[in-house]
Design a protein around this motif. Structure first.
Motif, PDB file in Angstrom:
ATOM      1  N   UNK A 282       5.842   2.175 -40.079  1.00 37.74           N
ATOM      2  CA  UNK A 282       6.037   2.488 -38.659  1.00 37.74           C
ATOM      3  C   UNK A 282       4.774   2.223 -37.862  1.00 37.74           C
ATOM      4  N   UNK A 283       3.636   2.560 -38.425  1.00 44.29           N
ATOM      5  CA  UNK A 283       2.359   2.265 -37.769  1.00 44.29           C
ATOM      6  C   UNK A 283       2.153   0.762 -37.656  1.00 44.29           C
TER       7      UNK A 283
ATOM      8  N   UNK B 227       1.603  -1.673 -34.120  1.00 46.67           N
ATOM      9  CA  UNK B 227       0.465  -2.556 -33.815  1.00 46.67           C
ATOM     10  C   UNK B 227       0.790  -4.020 -34.081  1.00 46.67           C
ATOM     11  N   UNK B 228       2.075  -4.341 -34.238  1.00 50.61           N
ATOM     12  CA  UNK B 228       2.457  -5.739 -34.487  1.00 50.61           C
ATOM     13  C   UNK B 228       1.875  -6.611 -33.381  1.00 50.61           C
TER      14      UNK B 228
ATOM     15  N   UNK C 128      -3.143  -4.675 -37.675  1.00 47.56           N
ATOM     16  CA  UNK C 128      -2.014  -4.933 -38.578  1.00 47.56           C
ATOM     17  C   UNK C 128      -2.520  -5.227 -39.988  1.00 47.56           C
ATOM     18  N   UNK C 129      -3.572  -6.016 -40.096  1.00 42.39           N
ATOM     19  CA  UNK C 129      -4.133  -6.366 -41.407  1.00 42.39           C
ATOM     20  C   UNK C 129      -4.648  -5.131 -42.138  1.00 42.39           C
ATOM     21  N   UNK C 130      -5.327  -4.247 -41.411  1.00 43.74           N
ATOM     22  CA  UNK C 130      -5.842  -3.021 -42.016  1.00 43.74           C
ATOM     23  C   UNK C 130      -4.689  -2.156 -42.519  1.00 43.74           C
ATOM     24  N   UNK C 131      -3.669  -1.974 -41.671  1.00 37.17           N
ATOM     25  CA  UNK C 131      -2.520  -1.169 -42.084  1.00 37.17           C
ATOM     26  C   UNK C 131      -1.739  -1.843 -43.212  1.00 37.17           C
ATOM     27  N   UNK C 132      -1.690  -3.150 -43.214  1.00 36.13           N
ATOM     28  CA  UNK C 132      -0.997  -3.876 -44.281  1.00 36.13           C
ATOM     29  C   UNK C 132      -1.679  -3.631 -45.625  1.00 36.13           C
ATOM     30  N   UNK C 133      -3.006  -3.643 -45.636  1.00 37.59           N
ATOM     31  CA  UNK C 133      -3.737  -3.358 -46.879  1.00 37.59           C
ATOM     32  C   UNK C 133      -3.447  -1.933 -47.370  1.00 37.59           C
ATOM     33  N   UNK C 134      -3.448  -0.973 -46.457  1.00 39.59           N
ATOM     34  CA  UNK C 134      -3.146   0.405 -46.832  1.00 39.59           C
ATOM     35  C   UNK C 134      -1.699   0.532 -47.311  1.00 39.59           C
TER      36      UNK C 134
ATOM     37  N   UNK D 139      12.452  -2.504 -44.735  1.00 38.35           N
ATOM     38  CA  UNK D 139      11.684  -2.131 -43.545  1.00 38.35           C
ATOM     39  C   UNK D 139      10.322  -2.813 -43.577  1.00 38.35           C
ATOM     40  N   UNK D 140       9.709  -2.842 -44.739  1.00 33.35           N
ATOM     41  CA  UNK D 140       8.423  -3.517 -44.947  1.00 33.35           C
ATOM     42  C   UNK D 140       8.525  -4.994 -44.549  1.00 33.35           C
ATOM     43  N   UNK D 141       9.535  -5.662 -45.066  1.00 32.17           N
ATOM     44  CA  UNK D 141       9.722  -7.091 -44.776  1.00 32.17           C
ATOM     45  C   UNK D 141       9.992  -7.311 -43.289  1.00 32.17           C
ATOM     46  N   UNK D 142      10.797  -6.465 -42.687  1.00 33.46           N
ATOM     47  CA  UNK D 142      11.115  -6.602 -41.263  1.00 33.46           C
ATOM     48  C   UNK D 142       9.865  -6.424 -40.404  1.00 33.46           C
ATOM     49  N   UNK D 143       9.001  -5.487 -40.780  1.00 36.08           N
ATOM     50  CA  UNK D 143       7.760  -5.273 -40.022  1.00 36.08           C
ATOM     51  C   UNK D 143       6.857  -6.498 -40.114  1.00 36.08           C
TER      52      UNK D 143
END
Length: 186
Positions: free
Chosen positions: A75-76, A80-81, A87-93, A130-134
Motif C-alpha cells: 500500500x505504501x 509513492x508510485x 518506490x525503490x526503497x519500499x520495494x527493497x523492504x 497486489x504486489x505485481x499490480x503495484x
C-alpha cells in the motif's frame, strides 16, 4: 485339647483374615495404579493437544502478521508510485517482507487442515497479485500514459480488495481450525 483347638482356630482365622486383607489391599493397589496411569495418560493427551493448538495458533498468527505487513508495505508502494527513490526503497523492504511471508506460508500450510491450506495459498496469491499490480502501476506512472495509469490504478485497487478478502477468508478458516469440535476430547 480345647486350648489346642482354640489356638488352631484362632491361628487359622488370623491366616484367613491376613490373606483376605492382603487380597483386598492388592486389588485396591492395582485399581489405584490403573487410575493413576489413566490420569497420567489423560494429562499427557491434554498437554499434547494444548501444545498442538498453541503451535498451530502461533503459525497462523505469524502468517497473518506477515501478510498484513507486506500488504501495508505494498500500500505504501502504491502511494509513492512514480517516485523512483521512495518506490525503490519500499520495494527493497517489501522484498524482505515477502520472503518472511513465503517462509511463514509454508509453516501455516503444513499446520493444516486442508481448508486452512487452501486459504493460506489464496492469501499468498492475492498478496502476490497486489504486489505485481503495484509494480505495474509504478511502471505505468513512469511511462506517462494517463490511460494506462488509470487502468493500473483500478487493477491495483481490485487486487488490494482481493487481498483483504483473502485475508478475511484465511482468518475465518484459521478460526474454524482452532475452534474445538464437540467430539474433540477436552
Amino acid at each position: 485339647m480345647d486350648a489346642l483347638w482354640t489356638a488352631v482356630i484362632a491361628a487359622g482365622s488370623a491366616v484367613v483374615a491376613s490373606a483376605t486383607t492382603g487380597w483386598f489391599t492388592t486389588v485396591a493397589a492395582r485399581t489405584q495404579a490403573r487410575l493413576n496411569r489413566e490420569m497420567q495418560v489423560a494429562q499427557l493427551r491434554h498437554t499434547q493437544v494444548e501444545h498442538r493448538y498453541q503451535q498451530r495458533r502461533e503459525a497462523y498468527a505469524e502468517y497473518a502478521k506477515a501478510a498484513g505487513i507486506l500488504h501495508s508495505r505494498i500500500g505504501d508502494m502504491v502511494a509513492v508510485a512514480g517516485d523512483p527513490d521512495a518506490f525503490s526503497l519500499l520495494l527493497d523492504e517489501a522484498r524482505a517482507d515477502r520472503a518472511v511471508l513465503l517462509s511463514t506460508m509454508h509453516i501455516a500450510f503444513l499446520e493444516g487442515p486442508q481448508a486452512v491450506g487452501v486459504a493460506v495459498r489464496e492469501l499468498y496469491e492475492a498478496v502476490n497479485g497486489f504486489w505485481s499490480a503495484a509494480r505495474r502501476l509504478n511502471d505505468a506512472v513512469h511511462a506517462g500514459i494517463p490511460a494506462h495509469v488509470a487502468e493500473h490504478r483500478v487493477l491495483t485497487d481490485q487486487r488490494r480488495l482481493q487481498a483483504r478478502s483473502s485475508r478475511d477468508a484465511f482468518m475465518e478458516a484459521a478460526r474454524q481450525a482452532l475452534t474445538p469440535s464437540p467430539d474433540t476430547p477436552a
